[in-house]
Design an enzyme around this catalytic site. Structure first.
Site, PDB file in Angstrom:
ATOM      1  N   SER A  46       0.791  -1.239   0.000  1.00 30.66           N
ATOM      2  CA  SER A  46       0.000   0.000   0.000  1.00 30.66           C
ATOM      3  C   SER A  46       0.816   1.278   0.000  1.00 30.66           C
ATOM      4  O   SER A  46       0.252   2.365  -0.163  1.00 30.66           O
ATOM      5  CB  SER A  46      -0.967  -0.004   1.182  1.00 30.66           C
ATOM      6  OG  SER A  46      -2.041  -0.867   0.892  1.00 30.66           O
ATOM      7  N   LYS A  49       0.128   3.734  -2.755  1.00 29.17           N
ATOM      8  CA  LYS A  49      -0.923   4.762  -2.760  1.00 29.17           C
ATOM      9  C   LYS A  49      -0.372   6.177  -2.633  1.00 29.17           C
ATOM     10  O   LYS A  49      -1.041   7.140  -3.007  1.00 29.17           O
ATOM     11  CB  LYS A  49      -1.938   4.460  -1.671  1.00 29.17           C
ATOM     12  CG  LYS A  49      -2.751   3.199  -1.952  1.00 29.17           C
ATOM     13  CD  LYS A  49      -3.747   2.928  -0.832  1.00 29.17           C
ATOM     14  CE  LYS A  49      -4.621   1.736  -1.154  1.00 29.17           C
ATOM     15  NZ  LYS A  49      -3.998   0.452  -0.856  1.00 29.17           N
ATOM     16  N   SER A  95      -6.387   3.342   3.522  1.00 28.08           N
ATOM     17  CA  SER A  95      -5.773   2.493   2.491  1.00 28.08           C
ATOM     18  C   SER A  95      -6.832   1.805   1.642  1.00 28.08           C
ATOM     19  O   SER A  95      -6.717   0.633   1.301  1.00 28.08           O
ATOM     20  CB  SER A  95      -4.837   1.457   3.142  1.00 28.08           C
ATOM     21  OG  SER A  95      -4.031   0.846   2.164  1.00 28.08           O
TER      22      SER A  95
END
Length: 196
Positions: A46, A49, A95
């Site tokens: 993640s 991101k 997330s």
């Protein structure tokens, strides 16, 4: 503020640290304090991101424009229209994978053009060991090194909106439920570490 940004960089390195790669960068002194396997390529999950947020903001600064939440992946949110601001917040605080996919799908040329831009941006910033295959980090082939991730996080501190969001313990997003409006509270995925 700088302390929180440094802590954020450390939190983002947790995935890499578990894989035995560590790079501790002191943003106040502009120097590396510790390095172990900092150039080994690893899956970054993640952390992806952060690049998604930067590419999104570079493409269009209009945070009020509304988009329908993508149904291509699971989400913490009901499928409905959200502002780009809400989507970026859900993506960076909770997330949320569908928020990342929605923003990528909205890019001129669509998702594939968005991913190409992520990789082009990484190359421009000298992140030569970084490769993106999706905007959320779900794929194990989103890879980088601790050194490249540190560079990306350092660049991210130049985006006021990303800095602002990184300091939030949670966000509340207005959603429709039948004929009424309700708020969904999304807690920061790294809250216990960031806000202890």
């Amino acid at each position: 503020m700088l302390k929180k940004i440094l802590i954020t960089v450390l939190v983002c390195m947790v995935t890499i640290a578990r894989a035995d790669s560590v790079l501790l960068y002191n943003i106040s002194n502009n120097k590396y304090e510790m390095s172990r396997n900092a150039d080994q390529v690893r899956s970054i999950a993640s952390i992806t991101k952060v690049m998604t947020a930067m590419v999104t903001l570079d493409a269009d600064r209009d945070l009020a424009r509304k988009l329908m939440l993508s149904k291509s992946v699971r989400s913490h949110l009901p499928r409905q229209l959200y502002t780009r601001e809400q989507l970026i917040k859900a993506m960076l605080v909770k997330s949320d994978n569908a928020a990342a996919e929605t923003l990528a799908e909205d890019y001129p040329g669509g998702r594939s053009a968005f991913i190409a831009r992520m990789n082009f941006q990484a190359m421009l910033w000298g992140m030569n060991q970084t490769n993106f295959v999706d905007p959320s980090g779900l794929g194990v082939f989103n890879t980088s090194t601790a050194r490249d991730v540190a560079e990306m996080m350092h660049i991210a501190t130049g985006y006021w909106f990303i800095r602002e969001i990184s300091n939030l313990k949670h966000v509340a997003l207005e959603t429709k439920y039948k004929k009424s409006i309700r708020n969904i509270k999304l807690d920061h995925t790294s809250g216990p570490l960031l806000f202890a």
